[in-house]
Design a protein around this motif. Structure first.
Motif, short mmCIF file in Angstrom:
data_model
loop_
_atom_site.label_atom_id
_atom_site.label_comp_id
_atom_site.label_asym_id
_atom_site.label_seq_id
_atom_site.Cartn_x
_atom_site.Cartn_y
_atom_site.Cartn_z
N VAL A 89 -1.10 -10.47 124.24
CA VAL A 89 -0.35 -11.32 125.18
C VAL A 89 -0.69 -10.96 126.62
CG1 VAL A 89 1.96 -11.90 126.04
CG2 VAL A 89 1.56 -11.71 123.57
N LEU A 90 -0.77 -9.66 126.90
CA LEU A 90 -1.12 -9.20 128.25
C LEU A 90 -2.52 -9.65 128.63
CD1 LEU A 90 -0.36 -7.54 130.74
CD2 LEU A 90 -1.26 -5.51 129.60
N LYS A 91 -3.45 -9.60 127.67
CA LYS A 91 -4.83 -10.05 127.93
C LYS A 91 -4.86 -11.53 128.26
CE LYS A 91 -9.41 -10.30 125.78
NZ LYS A 91 -10.25 -9.92 124.62
N VAL A 92 -4.13 -12.33 127.50
CA VAL A 92 -4.07 -13.77 127.75
C VAL A 92 -3.49 -14.05 129.14
CG1 VAL A 92 -2.94 -15.93 127.07
CG2 VAL A 92 -3.96 -14.46 125.34
N LEU A 93 -2.43 -13.35 129.49
CA LEU A 93 -1.80 -13.54 130.81
C LEU A 93 -2.77 -13.16 131.93
CD1 LEU A 93 1.82 -12.21 130.13
CD2 LEU A 93 1.09 -14.58 130.40
N GLN A 94 -3.54 -12.08 131.74
CA GLN A 94 -4.51 -11.67 132.75
C GLN A 94 -5.60 -12.72 132.92
OE1 GLN A 94 -4.91 -7.37 131.10
NE2 GLN A 94 -5.59 -7.25 133.20
N ILE A 95 -6.07 -13.27 131.80
CA ILE A 95 -7.11 -14.30 131.87
C ILE A 95 -6.58 -15.54 132.59
CG2 ILE A 95 -8.55 -15.87 130.51
CD1 ILE A 95 -8.70 -13.67 128.37
N LEU A 96 -5.36 -15.92 132.26
CA LEU A 96 -4.75 -17.08 132.92
C LEU A 96 -4.57 -16.84 134.41
CD1 LEU A 96 -2.04 -18.12 130.30
CD2 LEU A 96 -4.17 -19.31 130.82
N ASN A 149 -7.94 -16.98 136.27
CA ASN A 149 -8.39 -18.36 136.46
C ASN A 149 -7.52 -19.11 137.46
OD1 ASN A 149 -10.75 -19.24 134.55
ND2 ASN A 149 -9.48 -17.85 133.34
N PHE A 150 -6.24 -18.76 137.53
CA PHE A 150 -5.36 -19.34 138.54
C PHE A 150 -5.84 -18.96 139.94
CE2 PHE A 150 -1.48 -19.00 141.21
CZ PHE A 150 -1.14 -20.34 141.22
N VAL A 151 -6.24 -17.69 140.11
CA VAL A 151 -6.77 -17.23 141.40
C VAL A 151 -8.06 -17.98 141.72
CG1 VAL A 151 -7.74 -15.26 142.64
CG2 VAL A 151 -5.69 -14.95 141.23
N LEU A 152 -8.92 -18.20 140.72
CA LEU A 152 -10.16 -18.94 140.94
C LEU A 152 -9.88 -20.38 141.36
CD1 LEU A 152 -12.34 -17.73 137.92
CD2 LEU A 152 -12.72 -17.25 140.33
N ALA A 167 -8.59 -23.16 131.12
CA ALA A 167 -7.60 -22.81 132.15
C ALA A 167 -8.08 -23.14 133.56
CB ALA A 167 -7.27 -21.32 132.05
N TYR A 168 -9.33 -22.82 133.89
CA TYR A 168 -9.80 -23.04 135.27
C TYR A 168 -9.78 -24.52 135.65
CZ TYR A 168 -12.87 -23.49 139.28
OH TYR A 168 -13.39 -23.84 140.50
N PRO A 169 -10.41 -25.41 134.87
CA PRO A 169 -10.33 -26.84 135.26
C PRO A 169 -8.91 -27.40 135.22
CG PRO A 169 -11.51 -26.56 133.18
CD PRO A 169 -11.30 -25.20 133.73
N LEU A 170 -8.08 -26.88 134.29
CA LEU A 170 -6.70 -27.35 134.22
C LEU A 170 -5.93 -26.98 135.49
CD1 LEU A 170 -4.37 -28.64 132.66
CD2 LEU A 170 -3.94 -26.40 131.62
N LEU A 178 -13.32 -13.43 148.70
CA LEU A 178 -12.32 -12.46 148.23
C LEU A 178 -11.59 -12.97 146.99
CD1 LEU A 178 -10.78 -11.31 151.65
CD2 LEU A 178 -12.29 -9.98 150.16
N THR A 179 -11.12 -14.21 147.03
CA THR A 179 -10.36 -14.74 145.89
C THR A 179 -11.26 -15.01 144.68
OG1 THR A 179 -10.54 -16.96 146.89
CG2 THR A 179 -8.48 -15.75 147.23
N PHE A 180 -12.49 -15.43 144.93
CA PHE A 180 -13.42 -15.67 143.83
C PHE A 180 -13.74 -14.36 143.12
CE2 PHE A 180 -17.26 -16.82 141.61
CZ PHE A 180 -17.12 -18.17 141.34
N GLY A 181 -14.07 -13.33 143.90
CA GLY A 181 -14.37 -12.03 143.31
C GLY A 181 -13.19 -11.43 142.58
N LEU A 182 -11.99 -11.61 143.16
CA LEU A 182 -10.77 -11.10 142.53
C LEU A 182 -10.51 -11.80 141.20
CD1 LEU A 182 -8.18 -9.39 142.65
CD2 LEU A 182 -7.10 -11.26 143.92
N GLY A 183 -10.62 -13.12 141.20
CA GLY A 183 -10.37 -13.88 139.98
C GLY A 183 -11.33 -13.54 138.86
#
Length: 284
Positions: A5-12, A15-18, A85-88, A116-121
């Motif tokens: 669950v934590l992994k899924v949340l991190q991925i989401l 992609n939200f940051v991206l 997630a990213y296109p959504l 900065l945000t691209f690298g972070l995401g």
């Protein structure tokens, strides 16, 4: 289950940051980009009547399919969530809001914060062991087929995507785009090793027994002792080696100097440490 669950949340979240990067800095700021966003910007420049998020959805699904064909199911499932997630998130930010949301009109600020945000995401997603998908799929295919190194191939792919946008942007914006890629690369690297960095300390002292006991008792860390001979003096002694978090350096130094003010101490930064006491329970 909790880790998944934590992994899924991190991925989401990554992609939200991206999506914030694209919708708030890259697109409204006129900054060129690599990856799926860059290809989508090039496509949108040719077919202006087609919404940008349609291109992002299209390229995301295309590269996901190519990855499935050439790299297999493991790549497909590790990339599937990011590819959706990213296109959504991007569509929600641009279509639901019915407008891009520029935070500044300054192209330099847009370039810096895009990097900065691209690298972070990307860093947040990659830390989970997943992939953001995108144009790096071609680098992974070439690595699998011909054994070529992935990192240089990714940079070559990014450079080609940037160059593909030359007909649609000024030379000045191309240069800003190259700087954005540089900032993104540095930020991604820092994100990947954030929180994993430790310090290795090597202590050369005649009071090695007392120093070793202090590390075990006062600092509650493990240690290694090994026999050495001084190259200049020829004297034989024991060296104490230990790895500690960066925040513990000052306390460790104070304890060492209290035992032996003449101790010779070497401090070396380490990007990552795996094993008992760090990634495993100390008593496991």
């Amino acid at each position: 289950m909790k880790k998944k669950v934590l992994k899924v949340l991190q991925i989401l979240f990554g992609n939200f940051v991206l999506s914030i990067c694209a919708s708030h800095f890259i697109v409204p700021g006129g900054v060129i980009s690599g990856g799926i966003t860059g290809l989508s910007l090039a496509g949108h420049s040719i077919f202006a009547n087609v919404p940008l998020d349609v291109f992002i959805w299209g390229f995301s699904m295309l590269f996901l399919l190519i990855g499935l064909i050439f790299l297999g199911k493991e790549f497909f499932f590790s990339t599937l969530l990011s590819s959706v997630a990213y296109p959504l998130f991007f569509s929600l930010m641009t279509r639901v809001g019915r407008a891009y949301l520029p935070l500044t009109d300054d192209i330099v600020l847009n370039m810096v914060y895009a990097g900065l945000t691209f690298g972070l995401g990307v860093g947040i997603v990659v830390r989970t062991g997943a992939s953001t998908g995108g144009a790096d799929v071609f680098a992974m295919i070439l690595n699998k087929k011909f054994g070529l190194p992935v990192s240089p191939l990714v940079y070559v792919t990014e450079a080609l995507i940037l160059l593909s946008q030359i007909p649609f942007f000024s030379a000045e914006k191309i240069l800003y785009g190259l700087l954005m890629v540089l900032i993104y690369s540095i930020t991604m690297e820092k994100t990947l090793i954030f929180g994993t960095g430790k310090i290795q300390i090597m202590i050369y002292s005649k009071e090695h027994e007392a120093i070793n006991a202090m590390i075990l008792k006062n600092m509650n860390r493990g240690s290694t002792m090994f026999h050495v001979q001084g190259g200049f003096t020829g004297e034989e002694t024991e060296v104490v080696s230990t790895v500690i978090p960066k925040r513990s350096l000052f306390a460790m130094r104070e304890h060492i100097l209290a035992i032996d003010p003449k101790a010779f101490v070497v401090v070396t930064p380490i990007s990552e440490v795996n094993g008992r006491g760090f990634t495993m329970n100390k008593n496991a």
